[in-house]
Structures are given as C-alpha cells and as structure tokens.
Motif scaffolding. Structure first.
Motif, PDB file in Angstrom:
ATOM      1  N   THR A   1       0.837  -1.205   0.000  1.00 31.81           N
ATOM      2  CA  THR A   1       0.000   0.000   0.000  1.00 31.81           C
ATOM      3  C   THR A   1       0.870   1.253   0.000  1.00 31.81           C
ATOM      4  OG1 THR A   1      -1.569  -1.243   1.310  1.00 31.81           O
ATOM      5  CG2 THR A   1      -1.913   1.122   1.191  1.00 31.81           C
ATOM      6  N   HIS A   2       1.915   1.219   0.821  1.00 30.94           N
ATOM      7  CA  HIS A   2       2.799   2.386   0.881  1.00 30.94           C
ATOM      8  C   HIS A   2       3.514   2.580  -0.455  1.00 30.94           C
ATOM      9  CE1 HIS A   2       6.475   4.623   2.248  1.00 30.94           C
ATOM     10  NE2 HIS A   2       5.481   5.422   2.586  1.00 30.94           N
ATOM     11  N   ASP A   3       3.907   1.479  -1.087  1.00 36.11           N
ATOM     12  CA  ASP A   3       4.537   1.581  -2.407  1.00 36.11           C
ATOM     13  C   ASP A   3       3.585   2.186  -3.423  1.00 36.11           C
ATOM     14  OD1 ASP A   3       6.969   0.717  -1.736  1.00 36.11           O
ATOM     15  OD2 ASP A   3       6.735  -1.340  -2.430  1.00 36.11           O
ATOM     16  N   LEU A   4       2.303   1.874  -3.274  1.00 35.18           N
ATOM     17  CA  LEU A   4       1.318   2.422  -4.209  1.00 35.18           C
ATOM     18  C   LEU A   4       1.210   3.942  -4.066  1.00 35.18           C
ATOM     19  CD1 LEU A   4      -1.469  -0.268  -4.097  1.00 35.18           C
ATOM     20  CD2 LEU A   4      -0.288   0.523  -6.128  1.00 35.18           C
ATOM     21  N   ILE A   5       1.540   4.437  -2.881  1.00 32.24           N
ATOM     22  CA  ILE A   5       1.538   5.888  -2.688  1.00 32.24           C
ATOM     23  C   ILE A   5       2.831   6.477  -3.231  1.00 32.24           C
ATOM     24  CG2 ILE A   5       1.467   7.722  -0.966  1.00 32.24           C
ATOM     25  CD1 ILE A   5       0.035   5.718   0.876  1.00 32.24           C
ATOM     26  N   GLU A   6       3.958   5.821  -2.889  1.00 30.25           N
ATOM     27  CA  GLU A   6       5.260   6.401  -3.208  1.00 30.25           C
ATOM     28  C   GLU A   6       5.707   6.107  -4.636  1.00 30.25           C
ATOM     29  OE1 GLU A   6       7.469   8.139  -1.044  1.00 30.25           O
ATOM     30  OE2 GLU A   6       5.631   8.361   0.124  1.00 30.25           O
ATOM     31  N   ARG A   7       5.544   4.857  -5.060  1.00 31.19           N
ATOM     32  CA  ARG A   7       6.061   4.466  -6.374  1.00 31.19           C
ATOM     33  C   ARG A   7       5.017   3.655  -7.135  1.00 31.19           C
ATOM     34  NH1 ARG A   7      10.000   3.894  -2.689  1.00 31.19           N
ATOM     35  NH2 ARG A   7       9.280   1.836  -2.155  1.00 31.19           N
ATOM     36  N   PRO A   8       3.884   4.276  -7.475  1.00 31.05           N
ATOM     37  CA  PRO A   8       2.828   3.492  -8.134  1.00 31.05           C
ATOM     38  C   PRO A   8       3.284   2.879  -9.461  1.00 31.05           C
ATOM     39  CG  PRO A   8       2.316   5.844  -8.152  1.00 31.05           C
ATOM     40  CD  PRO A   8       3.503   5.668  -7.281  1.00 31.05           C
ATOM     41  N   GLU A   9       4.234   3.537 -10.162  1.00 33.67           N
ATOM     42  CA  GLU A   9       4.680   3.012 -11.469  1.00 33.67           C
ATOM     43  C   GLU A   9       5.307   1.638 -11.298  1.00 33.67           C
ATOM     44  OE1 GLU A   9       6.317   5.293  -9.823  1.00 33.67           O
ATOM     45  OE2 GLU A   9       6.306   7.253 -10.800  1.00 33.67           O
ATOM     46  N   VAL A  10       6.139   1.517 -10.240  1.00 36.02           N
ATOM     47  CA  VAL A  10       6.861   0.264 -10.041  1.00 36.02           C
ATOM     48  C   VAL A  10       5.881  -0.861  -9.716  1.00 36.02           C
ATOM     49  CG1 VAL A  10       8.563  -0.913  -8.615  1.00 36.02           C
ATOM     50  CG2 VAL A  10       8.938   1.451  -9.280  1.00 36.02           C
ATOM     51  N   VAL A  11       4.936  -0.583  -8.822  1.00 35.14           N
ATOM     52  CA  VAL A  11       3.987  -1.618  -8.422  1.00 35.14           C
ATOM     53  C   VAL A  11       3.145  -2.039  -9.621  1.00 35.14           C
ATOM     54  CG1 VAL A  11       2.095  -2.192  -6.883  1.00 35.14           C
ATOM     55  CG2 VAL A  11       3.916  -0.703  -6.086  1.00 35.14           C
ATOM     56  N   ASP A  12       2.662  -1.045 -10.362  1.00 38.70           N
ATOM     57  CA  ASP A  12       1.861  -1.326 -11.557  1.00 38.70           C
ATOM     58  C   ASP A  12       2.622  -2.208 -12.525  1.00 38.70           C
ATOM     59  OD1 ASP A  12      -0.569  -0.321 -11.269  1.00 38.70           O
ATOM     60  OD2 ASP A  12      -0.280   1.501 -12.457  1.00 38.70           O
ATOM     61  N   LEU A  13       3.870  -1.816 -12.779  1.00 35.54           N
ATOM     62  CA  LEU A  13       4.693  -2.538 -13.739  1.00 35.54           C
ATOM     63  C   LEU A  13       4.855  -3.991 -13.329  1.00 35.54           C
ATOM     64  CD1 LEU A  13       6.722  -2.608 -16.087  1.00 35.54           C
ATOM     65  CD2 LEU A  13       8.477  -1.936 -14.464  1.00 35.54           C
ATOM     66  N   LEU A  14       5.222  -4.213 -12.059  1.00 31.54           N
ATOM     67  CA  LEU A  14       5.488  -5.581 -11.637  1.00 31.54           C
ATOM     68  C   LEU A  14       4.213  -6.402 -11.556  1.00 31.54           C
ATOM     69  CD1 LEU A  14       8.222  -4.686  -9.129  1.00 31.54           C
ATOM     70  CD2 LEU A  14       8.506  -6.099 -11.138  1.00 31.54           C
ATOM     71  N   GLU A  15       3.115  -5.762 -11.125  1.00 27.73           N
ATOM     72  CA  GLU A  15       1.878  -6.525 -11.021  1.00 27.73           C
ATOM     73  C   GLU A  15       1.396  -6.977 -12.381  1.00 27.73           C
ATOM     74  OE1 GLU A  15      -1.043  -4.657  -8.591  1.00 27.73           O
ATOM     75  OE2 GLU A  15      -0.093  -5.487  -6.811  1.00 27.73           O
ATOM     76  N   GLN A  16       1.691  -6.178 -13.391  1.00 27.01           N
ATOM     77  CA  GLN A  16       1.195  -6.538 -14.710  1.00 27.01           C
ATOM     78  C   GLN A  16       2.180  -7.402 -15.493  1.00 27.01           C
ATOM     79  OE1 GLN A  16      -0.854  -3.473 -16.924  1.00 27.01           O
ATOM     80  NE2 GLN A  16      -1.022  -2.253 -15.086  1.00 27.01           N
ATOM     81  N   THR A  17       3.452  -7.415 -15.060  1.00 20.14           N
ATOM     82  CA  THR A  17       4.410  -8.232 -15.802  1.00 20.14           C
ATOM     83  C   THR A  17       4.848  -9.445 -14.978  1.00 20.14           C
ATOM     84  OG1 THR A  17       6.222  -6.832 -15.071  1.00 20.14           O
ATOM     85  CG2 THR A  17       5.221  -6.293 -17.179  1.00 20.14           C
ATOM     86  N   VAL A  18       5.807  -9.231 -14.088  1.00 19.04           N
ATOM     87  CA  VAL A  18       6.407 -10.365 -13.380  1.00 19.04           C
ATOM     88  C   VAL A  18       5.383 -11.115 -12.526  1.00 19.04           C
ATOM     89  CG1 VAL A  18       8.254 -11.057 -11.841  1.00 19.04           C
ATOM     90  CG2 VAL A  18       8.584  -9.114 -13.340  1.00 19.04           C
ATOM     91  N   PHE A  19       4.526 -10.349 -11.797  1.00 19.97           N
ATOM     92  CA  PHE A  19       3.546 -10.993 -10.934  1.00 19.97           C
ATOM     93  C   PHE A  19       2.255 -11.310 -11.680  1.00 19.97           C
ATOM     94  CE2 PHE A  19       5.563  -8.417  -7.302  1.00 19.97           C
ATOM     95  CZ  PHE A  19       6.583  -9.348  -7.225  1.00 19.97           C
ATOM     96  N   GLY A  20       2.102 -10.756 -12.862  1.00 21.89           N
ATOM     97  CA  GLY A  20       0.851 -10.913 -13.592  1.00 21.89           C
ATOM     98  C   GLY A  20       0.902 -12.058 -14.570  1.00 21.89           C
ATOM     99  N   HIS A  21       0.127 -11.943 -15.625  1.00 19.65           N
ATOM    100  CA  HIS A  21      -0.016 -13.057 -16.543  1.00 19.65           C
ATOM    101  C   HIS A  21       0.778 -12.863 -17.833  1.00 19.65           C
ATOM    102  CE1 HIS A  21      -2.893 -14.572 -13.782  1.00 19.65           C
ATOM    103  NE2 HIS A  21      -3.564 -13.421 -13.828  1.00 19.65           N
ATOM    104  N   GLN A  22       1.612 -11.808 -17.908  1.00 10.76           N
ATOM    105  CA  GLN A  22       2.387 -11.613 -19.125  1.00 10.76           C
ATOM    106  C   GLN A  22       3.644 -12.488 -19.077  1.00 10.76           C
ATOM    107  OE1 GLN A  22       2.230  -8.295 -21.339  1.00 10.76           O
ATOM    108  NE2 GLN A  22       1.209  -6.961 -19.874  1.00 10.76           N
TER     109      GLN A  22
END
Lengths: 236, 535
Positions: free
Chosen positions: A130-151
C-alpha cells in the motif's frame, strides 16, 4: 495415483486463495483442517481435503509428514496453532520445508524458533504494498502486470550444475556470453549465505557449482539461457 | 426607467459580476470560513484590538490620554462598524431575493411589487441583527459614545466579543446551551427553595425585637448566600424556627451545588472528544497534502509507520476508540469515527488537500462504501482499497478505486513462488521492499535533459553499476514496432531495451542499482546539458 508432496494446513479463505494459485501452477497438494464445514467447502471447490486433528502426531503421519510430504504450508488463523504445527512437523521430519503465515509480528520469531523455514506476514507485506502504491505506483503497476501478472515476463533461478563450463569463471564472463534477451540480476552464492551478489558490482565474483543465478525474462529466452548455462559453450 | 426596474437591473448586474462574487467570497473567507487561515489571522488581530481598546478605556477612567487615544478609539470603532456591516452583508444575498421575487412574479404573470420584496430583504437583515452575537457586536460599539457615560458598562460586551474570535471559548457557551433543560430544572428548583426559605425566614425573624432581618430583601439575600454554601454570616437567624430553616437550607444547598457541578462536568466530558477532534481537523488543515487512512488494523499500522519515516502527512480514522488511542500514543493524528461518514471525511480534507485515501478496514463492504463516497466527493483523489475476497476487486474498481490490495492474494503468490524458486523470489522481494541497499527505482526523463533523445547504449549504465530493467512509455507516444514490448494499462513496457533504443522525454527508466549509484544517476540527469551538446 501419485501422492501429493505438499500439505496445506487450513481451509480458511486465505488458504483457499493459496490453493487456487497452486492449482493454477499444476502443483499437487492436500488440504487439512479440523473444521468439517471448511473441509466441505474445499472439497466442493474440487480440492483434495481431509478433516484431521493436527495436534495429534498420528494424524500428521497419516497425512504423510515424515515420509511422502516435502513441504508444509501453515495457514491456520491463529499464530499459536501455526507454532504448534511447525514444532510437531519439524519433530517428525528434520528436512521438511515449512512455510508459515503470522498475524502478529512478534509471532514471526517464535515460528522460526519452532522450525519454520520461512514466515510470511501478510499484513506487513500488504502494508508495504500500500505504501509503495503511494510512493512508487509506477513500479507496483509494472510488476503486477508483468512479473507478478499473466504476461510472459518471469523471474527464474538457475542453479549452476557441477559440470558447467561456467564453473570457476568470473561473473563478467557470463555477461559477455549472454546473447539472449534476459536480464541477469545477480547470483546467490549458497556457500556464502543467502545474500544476492548484484551483477554490476560483483563482476569478479568466481562462479562455481551450486551458485544460483537470478534472471528476468520471457520464458523462452530464459530456457535458452538455461541451456547455455548448463550446456557446452561451443554449442551456443 | 422606473426605480424598481433600475433596482432589478442592478440586481442582475451584481449576479453576473465577477468582482462582486470575488469580494463576497473574500469577505466570507476573512470573517466566517472555519477553515481559512485568513480568518484565523483576522481573529487574532481582532482579539488584540479588543483587548487594547478595553485596556485604554479602563485607563481613561482615571487618567487623560489626549487626542491620540481618541483617534485610536475612533479607529477601533470604525473597524467594529465595518465588521458589523460586512457580517450583515454576508448574512443574506439581497440581490438574489430581489431576482427571485421578480422572476416569481414574472412566472405567474403578476405585476412585480417592490414593497413586499424590500420587506423580505429587511426581514432577513433584522433576523441577523437579532442573533446574540450581532447584538453583542452592536453593544460593543456603544461605549465610545462619550455623552452617555453609563454606556461604559457595555465595555463588558467588548470582552464578550472575544467569544467570536476565540473558538474554544464558544464551546463553553455551547455546553451551557446543550444542558439548558437540566440547568433550567435545577434553576426552577433552587428558585422555589429560595422563595420558600425567604418567606419563612422573614416570617420567623422580622417580628423579633432588634431583628437582623428587617425586609424581604434581607431574607432573600440571606437565602441565596446560604443555599450556595457561601454563608457570609452578616445576617444570622436568631430564632429556633429560623435556625431550623437555615439547617434545612444548608443541606439543600450542598445537593444543589453538587448537582450543578456534575451537570457541567459531564457536559464538558462529552465535549472533550469534539474539542480533540477539532484540533485534529485544524492540524490536518495545516498540512499541504494529506493521506487519509481509514482503518488502523495491522496493515494501517505498517503503512503509518512507513509514512512517518517518509515524512508524509497523514491522518487516521478508525471506529474503535481504543485503536485511536493507540494511534495517538504513537504520535499520529487520529480521529474516532465512521469513515463512511462523508462529513468527517470532508473535515479531514477530502476534496481539498487530500491526495490519497486508503480504505484498509477489515470489512469489504465498508471499503466499497468508503471508496464510493470518496470518489463522489473528489474525482481526482487516488484511492487505494483493500479487498479480502477476490470478487470484491471488481466492485472496488467499479466504485472508483485506483488500486486494490489483496492480502490473501499476496500470500498465495508468495507461497506459490516460494515452492518453485525461493532464492530468486527472495531476491526480488528484497529489491522491491528496499530491505537491502539495492533496489528498483523509477527515474523520469525530464524534457530537455541530457537523457532526452539519448540512446540507451550511450548512457554508460554498466560503468555506473546500474541495470536498466526496462523503459515505461505512455501510449500517447507512437509505437516503435522494431522493439518488442509488454502492454500495460495506458503504457508500454520495453524490457531490457537494446543499446540503440532512443529515449524520449517523460519516459520512465526502471533502474536497479545500489542506493548510492541511483542517487548519483538522478543527480546527474538534473544537471543542465552542456552547451556543446545542444545541436
């Protein structure tokens, strides 16, 4: 029918979430809980679930701890239950890998003392996320959609085999030999501890067998890289 | 053009005039707006003016201060008069009443009558003048009217004016107003007792030879002094009957005093929370950007700890009083209340200076409700919500959440990864959570900097001991088919770009490196491009 090598203790919502994820990864496992209603829910979802009293060593043996089972997840709702389960399982099998969740941060140390190999604090991690989503939303978004996601971008570890050409070569040599579209993050020298030796700083590090390479990349490229590491340099 | 017509035209002119609107909103912020800093400053100035004028008027009673003092008094009265008129002006919009009456008459096809309209306008202004604070304001102006010396007593009202400016003082007044039923009951009771004892004492004492009680007034004075347990002792009953009255009255007096005390004390106790909440609201108001944390469970605690380390301004709201007490002990701003209450959220800055709202309660239903409320009140706030069940994620997104955090999913993910590749996952996890000094950091390419339109290969990242994980580029930029990419929402991600990949302004470089290397890199791009590189 082969037996499951993984036992998952708990049939609560968190355990169900883990079960779904494991099934998606084609891992076989058996779920255990003492609550009949929860076991029924798990069975209805199509999981192999058993109703057992896990405070009893005989029941744990019946699940397969001590012989078949290699890994145990302790996902019970109470810290005290997980501690008890970890102690019991560790007593039955010294080589078992035990992963436990904790509710209270103070329980983490107790779980490790009880024999758990890894403790996951869901709230600590969620808070950090949650704190990362405030401070570095780009990083969380990127990883959730790539490494942690289905790509098709994955993290992988490759253990250097004893006969590999890399044995005794510096890390820099491996970087030069890498032609695949993979990113080599670092290497963990298991003999020196579990810390990651970050690639740009550890160019002179001598690789040897059992070192673990940590790479990121698409699946196909990682496989090619693995073949290159494990195979003969002339063939690549 | 007749007078009413001219008046209506004037009203419409005011309605459309931007200068008039601006002036009125300025006056509102200066005098009334409970959140404005301007008003706080104005209140301070007024307190100083009131106190200085009171001191001057008191000093003047026995001394002569000369012409300057008169000028100062004139100035203060001038300020008071202007303030009084401005508040009256703010109280109602006369031109709107005029327009409303005119349009209503127009709608039903009746002739427009000026007299009832003006009467309505006057009625509103009179309603203002009848409010207690307005009366105090008016009376506070009077003491400077020299010919009538007795008006000096209204100096007291100048002090009462302080109530307007010192807001905590007005809480005292509100406490008394809220408990008026209890106080009235007590008052009636005391009045009755005093009346009975006055008459009784007079009857018993006044006919004695050489009585200390000679009139009903003496008896009343004695009763009041006794019932309040003050007991000066200047008048004492001498007859047995009179003394019996005194004894009874003393016990009644003790009861009355303790009852009155308990009313006021409990009322203040109830108000204490409100006072505390007001302090939190005003401190939140002072922060330039605030993050509202709804729910102070374990996740909320972790986030708060990290935000405190990062010096972010944040405020916590939780239903449970004990939890809030715990948060306050840790030095956080916290309020006990229901986060689904839009008034509380608004007081905490939602729709104004709040940049993020975190819905972290245990209950998915509450989280959806808070998300929806927040989105309605503020279209551009970032909402991060917690979901326990998988199916809540869609509902939260629909309600307007920007991001959803699922604790169980994270555990599931970690557990699954941990089976396959524990070492790699630990390494990545440490990197993401900044547990070690090596981590992933986004760096935006500023337009016109040394990075703009540079090749990736020319950056010399290896020499700076940095790894470029990839480049994130907005969808608005034209696609570059020669480089493969991953699709993100609204963005493209170029993983491990080749050395001939050209950067553009606003690209985000995802760099992995040691803290020091990353800081050096960030410092270097903010330096100006040397002049020979402009081509």
């Amino acid at each position: 029918m082969t037996h499951a090598k993984l036992a998952l203790f708990g049939c609560n919502p968190m355990a169900m979430e883990v079960a779904h994820r494991l099934r998606a990864g084609d891992t076989r496992f058996v779920m255990v809980d003492h609550d009949v209603a929860l076991v029924e829910v798990a069975k209805r979802e199509g999981f192999e679930a058993r109703q057992l009293d896990y405070t009893d060593d005989a029941s744990l043996r019946a699940v397969g701890i001590g012989h078949r089972i290699e890994k145990v997840f302790c996902l019970l709702p109470e810290d005290s239950e997980n501690v008890f389960l970890s102690i019991s399982a560790r007593a039955l099998d010294a080589k078992l890998r035990i992963i436990a969740v904790c509710q209270d941060p103070q329980a983490a140390g107790k779980l490790l003392a009880a024999g758990a190999d890894k403790v996951v604090d869901p709230y600590e991690i969620s808070g950090a996320r949650t704190h990362d989503l405030i401070e570095r939303p780009e990083v969380v978004d990127l990883l959730e959609q790539t490494v942690f996601g289905h790509q098709d971008l994955n993290i992988a570890e490759i253990v250097i085999p004893p006969h590999s050409w890399l044995n005794g070569r510096p890390l820099a040599a491996l970087r030069l030999a890498t032609t695949q579209n993979v990113l080599l993050l670092g290497v963990v020298d298991v003999e020196q501890g579990m810390d990651l030796i970050f690639v740009p700083r550890g160019g002179e590090h001598k690789l040897d067998a059992q070192d673990v390479l940590v790479v990121l990349g698409p699946r196909g490229e990682i496989e090619a890289f693995r073949a290159m590491v494990e195979g003969n340099p002339k063939s690549t | 053009m007749s007078f009413p017509d001219a008046l209506i035209r004037f009203a419409y002119r005011l309605e459309t005039s931007r200068r008039y609107t601006r002036a009125k909103s300025f006056a509102y912020r200066l005098l009334e707006d409970p959140r404005s800093r301007l008003r706080a400053a104005f209140d301070m100035v007024m307190i100083v003016l009131v106190l200085s004028s009171v001191i001057q008027l008191i000093y003047e009673v026995r001394h002569d201060l000369g012409a300057y003092a008169d000028l100062y008094e004139l100035f203060i009265v001038g300020v008071f008069v202007i303030e009084y008129l401005a508040r009256m002006w703010l109280y109602s919009d006369s031109h709107k009443i005029l327009i409303e009456y005119y349009e209503r008459a127009d709608l039903v096809g009746q002739p427009f009558l000026l007299t009832p309209t003006l009467w309505e306008i006057a009625r509103r202004k009179l309603a203002y003048m009848a409010t207690p604070m307005a009366i105090i304001d008016l009376l506070a102006i009077l003491p400077s009217y020299r010919p009538l010396r007795f008006l000096r007593i209204f100096l007291i009202f100048r002090l009462l004016k302080l109530f307007r400016y010192a807001h905590n003082m007005s809480v005292f007044g509100r406490v008394l107003v809220e408990k008026r039923f209890e106080l009235l009951t007590l008052g009636l009771f005391v009045g009755f007792i005093v009346m009975v004892s006055t008459i009784a004492l007079y009857l018993f004492e006044a006919e004695q030879p050489d009585p200390s009680v000679t009139s009903l007034m003496d008896a009343l004075y004695w009763s009041v002094i006794t019932v309040t347990t003050v007991g000066y002792g200047d008048i004492v009953p001498t007859t047995t009957e009179g003394r019996v009255v005194a004894m009874v009255l003393v016990f009644v007096g003790i009861g009355v005093i303790s009852f009155a005390t308990s009313i006021v004390v409990t009322a203040f106790h109830e108000k204490l929370r409100e006072l505390h909440d007001n302090r939190v609201y005003s401190e939140t108001e002072r922060l330039s950007g605030v993050i509202i944390v709804c729910g102070f469970g374990r996740i909320g605690q972790v986030v708060a700890e990290r935000m405190k380390a990062g010096r972010d301004g944040f405020v916590i709201i939780d239903k449970d009083e004990n939890t809030v007490e715990q948060a306050r002990k840790l030095g956080y701003l916290a309020i006990a209340g229901d986060a689904t209450n839009s008034t509380i959220l608004s007081n905490l800055g939602l729709g104004r200076q709040a940049t993020h709202i975190l819905c972290l309660t245990h209950d998915d239903v509450s989280n959806v409700y808070i998300t929806l409320t927040a989105r309605q009140m503020s279209p551009d706030i970032t909402i991060i919500s917690r979901a326990n069940k998988a199916e809540t994620v869609r509902k939260l997104t629909q309600a307007g959440a920007n991001h959803v955090v699922r604790p169980y999913e994270i555990v599931a993910h970690m557990a699954a990864e941990f089976i396959g590749q524990p070492v790699a996952f630990d390494a990545l996890y440490d990197m993401l959570n900044r547990n070690k000094n090596v981590y992933l950091e986004p760096v935006v390419v500023p337009p016109g900097s040394g990075l703009d339109s540079q090749r990736v290969g020319a950056l010399g990242l290896g020499g700076q001991r940095l790894i470029l994980f990839g480049v994130v580029r907005s969808h608005e930029m034209p696609a570059t088919p020669e480089y493969p990419h991953y699709e993100l929402t609204g963005k493209r991600f170029y993983f491990n770009p080749k050395p001939d990949f050209h950067l553009h302004a606003h690209d985000i470089l995802m760099m992995i490196g040691h803290e020091l290397s990353l800081n050096r890199f960030k410092a270097s791009i903010n330096r100006k491009k040397p002049f020979w590189m402009h081509a």
